[in-house]
Design an enzyme around this catalytic site. Structure first.
Site, PDB file in Angstrom:
ATOM      1  CG  ASP A 331      -1.993   0.988   1.222  1.00 52.55           C
ATOM      2  OD1 ASP A 331      -2.781   0.971   0.258  1.00 52.55           O
ATOM      3  OD2 ASP A 331      -2.062   1.808   2.150  1.00 52.55           O
ATOM      4  CD  GLU A 360      -2.427   2.288  -3.316  1.00 48.57           C
ATOM      5  OE1 GLU A 360      -3.505   2.862  -3.515  1.00 48.57           O
ATOM      6  OE2 GLU A 360      -1.837   2.316  -2.214  1.00 48.57           O
ATOM      7  CG  ASP A 427      -8.150   2.716  -2.960  1.00 47.88           C
ATOM      8  OD1 ASP A 427      -8.816   2.955  -1.943  1.00 47.88           O
ATOM      9  OD2 ASP A 427      -6.953   2.379  -2.924  1.00 47.88           O
TER      10      ASP A 427
END
Length: 579
Positions: A331, A360, A427
């Protein structure tokens, strides 16, 4: 005349890389329709003869957009140290390109040519073989299931005595719910699971980490997760988990100690930009410390601190060695320092040599994909281009082609093969909700499964889940009643991908596109080829040319006799050419 300003080559980059030992892929960009021939000359940069003996190799035009042609060739030779130059021929002149110099003659000293100093096996551009063959099912644990084909959809609170915090869920999904539905996932054909965070956290999304060494108690137990990994591996699948190392919860033990002890806390250097005294701000108040975005509940960790680094390197090792996970999705990866990720990679690869690290990073990630940090990234550019072409029609086929070339050429091809291509995630809005008509969704899915890269499907896409805000795009898996049941459609696409090596490792070449909406491309490997034709138009399209004469293996709205395609039609062919 040769358009000198359009010619581009960059050594030791995506324009010159080693996909294997004693093998180099060389690329060059030139103005569209400007060259009639492009030839690579290569030789041994330590040739014992006074003059390097160069070998010629024709470069193939592999792609074109409105402005440029793109040339490529791969050389296989006994050389592991190479020097090279290009011969560029137009209708009116021939020029030589060497070391960023363009001239009518070639130099005499070998140091003046382009150089690939040494093909080191440690620097070969590639990703673990299993990742290229993966078809990924992404599960948001709270929203998926709590038993076989069931989700309670009930928000629950759980007081965790270990952390002293109340843990929240929104829809009640659990690890055991995933175990109970492994057969559902495998029947669809997926061979890899990617789970959003499973560790102890207060919020339902679990990106506010309290404990990195245990499964969140309201999600299940460590034993449950161990059983899940074993069930996944027993079916020949892989599993990737979400690592959140940029930030933690404001009740994470180290930050809690800073709040309590201020500048006397031994953990004060674990965090970024603390202003003392540190306190948890009230709602709407700006925090006096760095955090994820401006979310005060998630203070930013200082990954360059040796203690922080060692702590999370051990977390990396622990879940691979103790639970046998196959990799990490990482992340907010581009907000941590590069030395941390270099160390993280070494630990992960030592624990399991073919573990994968997927970052990410929403933009061009070339500096992160040099073989010393990540194997792959979440390819949000893929989604953006598909959104603008398939979903909204904001761009035409020519612009889509141009964007694809830039996207596929920004990394070495083996790295592109490992990119995690997605249309939606936890997201962003569900892709289906962005489509101006339902049929456009299917065109995008066909492209997802036939393009270069690893297809990743967000849970519930196969059952019609939609949503344009956080709670709806992370909505409940509709086990009781599918909104739209597209399971057969996904099964068919997955089967086609997994049964054809062209779609895993084949080259990618656009064959035809036009303002009418036709878009045709091929994936080729040796004598085998997959051809895909898409009509991204609300009209019957009669402008398709040179489509295969064979019957498609999968199609919708295609008239084989007339080679016409109905609105939003698609067709896929498998072809084996004669020797």
């Amino acid at each position: 005349m040769i358009n000198r300003q359009a010619v581009r080559h960059r050594p030791l980059s995506e324009f010159a890389y080693a996909p294997a030992e004693y093998c180099l892929t060389i690329r060059l960009q030139a103005a569209r329709n400007n060259l009639k021939r492009c030839t690579l000359f290569y030789g041994d940069r330590v040739d014992p003869h006074p003059q390097v003996r160069f070998r010629p190799q024709n470069m193939e035009k592999v792609a074109s957009d409105d402005y440029f042609d793109y040339y490529e060739t791969t050389i296989n030779s006994e050389y592991d140290r190479v020097c090279y130059y290009f011969s560029l021929e137009s209708a009116k002149e021939t020029l030589y390109l060497y070391a960023d110099i363009m001239a009518k003659t070639i130099p005499t000293e070998r140091s003046e040519f382009y150089q690939y100093p040494f093909i080191r096996r440690e620097e070969i551009s590639d990703v673990p073989a299993w990742l290229k063959k993966a078809v990924v099912y992404n599960i948001f644990p709270d929203s998926f299931a709590d038993s076989a084909r069931n989700l309670s959809c009930q928000a629950k609170s759980f007081f965790d005595q270990k952390t002293g915090q109340t843990l929240h869920s929104r829809l009640g999904g659990t690890i055991r719910g995933i175990i109970a539905n492994i057969d559902y996932i495998t029947e669809l054909g997926f061979n890899c699971l990617y789970l959003n965070p499973i560790f102890t956290a207060a919020e339902y999304h679990r990106y506010d980490l309290l404990d990195y060494y245990h499964v969140s108690p309201n999600l299940g137990t460590d034993a449950d997760f161990r059983e899940l990994v074993q069930a996944v591996h027993a079916r020949g699948m892989h599993i990737i988990i979400d690592g959140v190392f940029n930030h933690c919860s404001w009740y994470f033990f180290a930050f809690d100690d800073v709040v309590k002890n201020g500048e006397n806390s031994r953990y004060k250097d674990w965090f970024y930009n603390l202003q003392f005294p540190v306190r948890r701000p009230e709602s709407g108040e700006k925090p006096q410390y760095s955090c994820f975005a401006y979310e005060p509940k998630m203070p930013k960790l200082n990954s360059s601190n040796p203690e922080v680094r060692n702590y999370f390197l051990d977390v990396c090792r622990y879940w691979i060695e103790e639970f046998d996970v196959d990799g990490w999705r990482l992340d907010v990866a581009n907000e941590l320092d590069k030395d941390f990720w270099r160390a993280f990679r070494k630990v992960a690869k030592k624990a399991k040599s073919d573990s994968v690290l997927i970052a990410e990073i929403w933009e061009d990630a070339a500096c992160w994909l040099q073989g010393d940090m990540f194997d792959s990234t979440m390819n949000y550019d893929f989604r953006r281009h598909c959104r603008d072409f398939f979903a909204s029609g904001k761009i035409d086929a020519a612009e889509f082609n141009s964007r694809l070339i830039k996207m596929n050429w920004r990394y070495p091809f083996p790295i592109v093969q490992g990119q995690l291509n997605l249309l939606d995630s936890h997201d962003v809005s569900r892709f289906r909700s962005l489509c101006i008509c339902p049929e456009r969704f299917y065109l995008a899915e066909v492209f997802l499964f036939t393009a270069v890269g690893v297809p990743c499907v967000f849970y519930g896409d196969e059952l019609g889940v939609q949503g344009e805000d956080e709670y709806s795009w992370r909505g409940a898996m509709p086990w009781d009643k599918a909104i739209i049941d597209d399971r057969n459609f996904f099964q068919h696409l997955i089967r086609i991908r997994q049964n054809n090596e062209c779609l895993v490792s084949g080259s990618f070449q656009v064959l035809d596109y036009s303002p009418a909406g036709n878009f045709v491309f091929a994936r080729a490997r040796g004598r085998k080829k997959v051809v895909v034709a898409l009509n991204v138009s609300a009209c019957v399209n009669e402008q398709f040319v040179n489509l295969p004469s064979e019957t498609p293996i999968f199609s919708y709205g295609y008239n084989q006799d007339e080679h016409t395609m109905m609105p939003y039609a698609y067709a896929i062919w498998e072809i084996e050419e004669d020797e």
